[in-house]
Scaffold this active site. Structure first.
Site, PDB file in Angstrom:
ATOM      1  N   MET A  30       9.905 -12.185 -36.172  1.00  0.00           N
ATOM      2  CA  MET A  30       8.522 -12.533 -35.838  1.00  0.00           C
ATOM      3  C   MET A  30       8.516 -13.628 -34.761  1.00  0.00           C
ATOM      4  SD  MET A  30       6.273 -11.980 -39.234  1.00  0.00           S
ATOM      5  CE  MET A  30       6.632 -13.495 -40.067  1.00  0.00           C
ATOM      6  N   ALA A  32       9.613 -17.136 -32.577  1.00  0.00           N
ATOM      7  CA  ALA A  32       9.946 -18.547 -32.850  1.00  0.00           C
ATOM      8  C   ALA A  32      11.430 -18.610 -33.226  1.00  0.00           C
ATOM      9  CB  ALA A  32       9.059 -19.140 -33.928  1.00  0.00           C
ATOM     10  N   HIS A  37      18.429 -16.563 -36.057  1.00  0.00           N
ATOM     11  CA  HIS A  37      18.152 -15.283 -35.401  1.00  0.00           C
ATOM     12  C   HIS A  37      19.255 -14.949 -34.394  1.00  0.00           C
ATOM     13  CE1 HIS A  37      13.816 -16.526 -36.269  1.00  0.00           C
ATOM     14  NE2 HIS A  37      13.919 -15.371 -36.876  1.00  0.00           N
ATOM     15  N   GLY A 149      18.447 -11.746 -42.266  1.00  0.00           N
ATOM     16  CA  GLY A 149      19.020 -12.990 -42.792  1.00  0.00           C
ATOM     17  C   GLY A 149      18.874 -13.057 -44.312  1.00  0.00           C
ATOM     18  N   SER A 188      11.488 -20.371 -38.803  1.00  0.00           N
ATOM     19  CA  SER A 188      10.492 -20.568 -37.739  1.00  0.00           C
ATOM     20  C   SER A 188       9.447 -21.572 -38.198  1.00  0.00           C
ATOM     21  CB  SER A 188       9.836 -19.238 -37.399  1.00  0.00           C
ATOM     22  OG  SER A 188      10.833 -18.290 -37.122  1.00  0.00           O
ATOM     23  N   ARG A 189       9.229 -21.649 -39.500  1.00  0.00           N
ATOM     24  CA  ARG A 189       8.217 -22.575 -40.033  1.00  0.00           C
ATOM     25  C   ARG A 189       8.647 -24.039 -39.895  1.00  0.00           C
ATOM     26  NH1 ARG A 189       7.096 -18.188 -43.548  1.00  0.00           N
ATOM     27  NH2 ARG A 189       4.868 -17.701 -43.505  1.00  0.00           N
TER      28      ARG A 189
HETATM   29  O1  PAF Z   1      11.762 -11.777 -41.780  1.00  0.00           O
HETATM   30  C1  PAF Z   1      10.899 -11.598 -40.899  1.00  0.00           C
HETATM   31  O2  PAF Z   1      10.883 -12.277 -39.872  1.00  0.00           O
HETATM   32  C2  PAF Z   1       9.838 -10.531 -41.098  1.00  0.00           C
HETATM   33  O3  PAF Z   1       9.473 -10.425 -42.423  1.00  0.00           O
HETATM   34  C3  PAF Z   1      10.238  -9.167 -40.519  1.00  0.00           C
HETATM   35  C4  PAF Z   1      11.452  -8.574 -41.230  1.00  0.00           C
HETATM   36  C5  PAF Z   1      10.550  -9.296 -39.037  1.00  0.00           C
HETATM   37  C6  PAF Z   1       9.087  -8.171 -40.678  1.00  0.00           C
HETATM   38  O4  PAF Z   1       7.944  -8.620 -40.014  1.00  0.00           O
END
Ligand code: PAF
Length: 282
Positions: A30, A32, A37, A149, A188-189
């Protein structure tokens, strides 16, 4: 670096390189982006000649409108970070319309009960939203391998369950949690925390690590009491849940069984920011 905003463009590119794309590694995100990542991308690059990352803040998995509105959206910075890993990575950053085609609703899934535990209890509809978007992205990207993750361990188990139940032709691979030097799980939060809160949030992993030590000699109930007391004493942290559960079924551990693998799961609010973390216990 190739960046596509529509599924048509992405699919036609992937079709045009289908000869060299003997396997496609996929990292759904998502945005950020952080080191966690990037580690998924590095793992994907090791095993696949073509790697695709999606960047899409999926509205159907948010049960809280404020959380959705405040979710960081940092596409330009994300692209710069991806470039530091490799400029061969293909980016898919669609709009809500490109994904949902005017019907932004979730499908309903039966994940054999995995969806009713922990995050499922506190975020109604969340896993229907996750199932909907992950299934949709798998249909578009058609990956050979998909990387998730382990911080979102419940999500990982749910995606594996969906793939098994729907017989989707993709291998789901869980990758280790990346932590900041103080132990805070990368998320990201974390960007929404102040410098002070970020430093204080070390308490989450510190407590999980202590819970792991205690679980060797204490019951799940005793360890849960210990963790609950810690967070009662620690402001501004507010414990939403702490659960010790069977890794496979995600059912809470009542009596320890030596043949099972257990994991502790935690969700904590720091002011308005909700953080989750997990640790394997045995
Ligand atoms: O883990 C995430 O970032 C989200 O839940 C995902 C897997 C990209 C689905 O929107």
């Amino acid at each position: 670096m190739l960046i596509f905003n529509t599924q048509n463009e992405l699919v036609s590119h992937l079709t045009s390189i289908s000869n060299e794309a003997t396997s496609i590694g996929f990292v759904p995100t998502m945005g950020a982006l952080h080191e966690g990542h990037l580690s998924l991308l590095k793992e994907a690059l090791l095993h696949n000649p073509v790697v695709v990352i999606s960047i899409f803040v999926n509205p159907t998995q948010f049960n809280n409108a404020d959380d959705l509105a405040k979710y960081p959206r940092t596409l330009e910075a994300d692209v710069a970070k991806i470039k530091t890993v490799s400029d061969t990575i293909v980016v898919y950053a669609p709009s809500v319309d490109d994904i949902y085609e005017g019907k932004t609703v979730s499908e309903h899934f039966d994940f054999d009960g995995l969806e009713h535990q922990m995050e499922g209890q506190f975020r109604p509809g969340h896993f229907d939203g996750v199932g909907t978007i992950v299934k949709r992205l798998f249909e578009i990207v058609k990956p050979t391998n998909a990387y998730f993750g382990e911080k979102d361990f419940q999500q990982l188990q749910i995606v594996k369950k969906m793939v098994a139940k729907l017989k989707l032709p993709v291998k789901v691979i869980g990758c280790p949690i990346f932590r900041e030097p103080n132990g805070l799980a990368m998320s990201s939060r974390n960007e929404r925390l102040t410098t002070e809160e970020r430093a204080e949030a070390a308490i989450i992993f510190k407590t999980l690590s202590e819970a792991k030590i205690r679980f060797h000699v204490q019951s799940a109930e005793e360890v849960t009491e210990f963790v609950t007391e810690i967070f009662q004493k620690t402001t501004p942290f507010e414990l939403e849940y702490f659960t010790i559960a069977d890794e496979e079924t995600l059912l809470p551990c009542t009596t320890k069984n030596n043949t099972k693998k257990y994991r502790a799961f935690i969700a904590v609010f720091v002011n308005n920011v909700r953080l989750i973390d997990t640790i394997s216990l045995n």
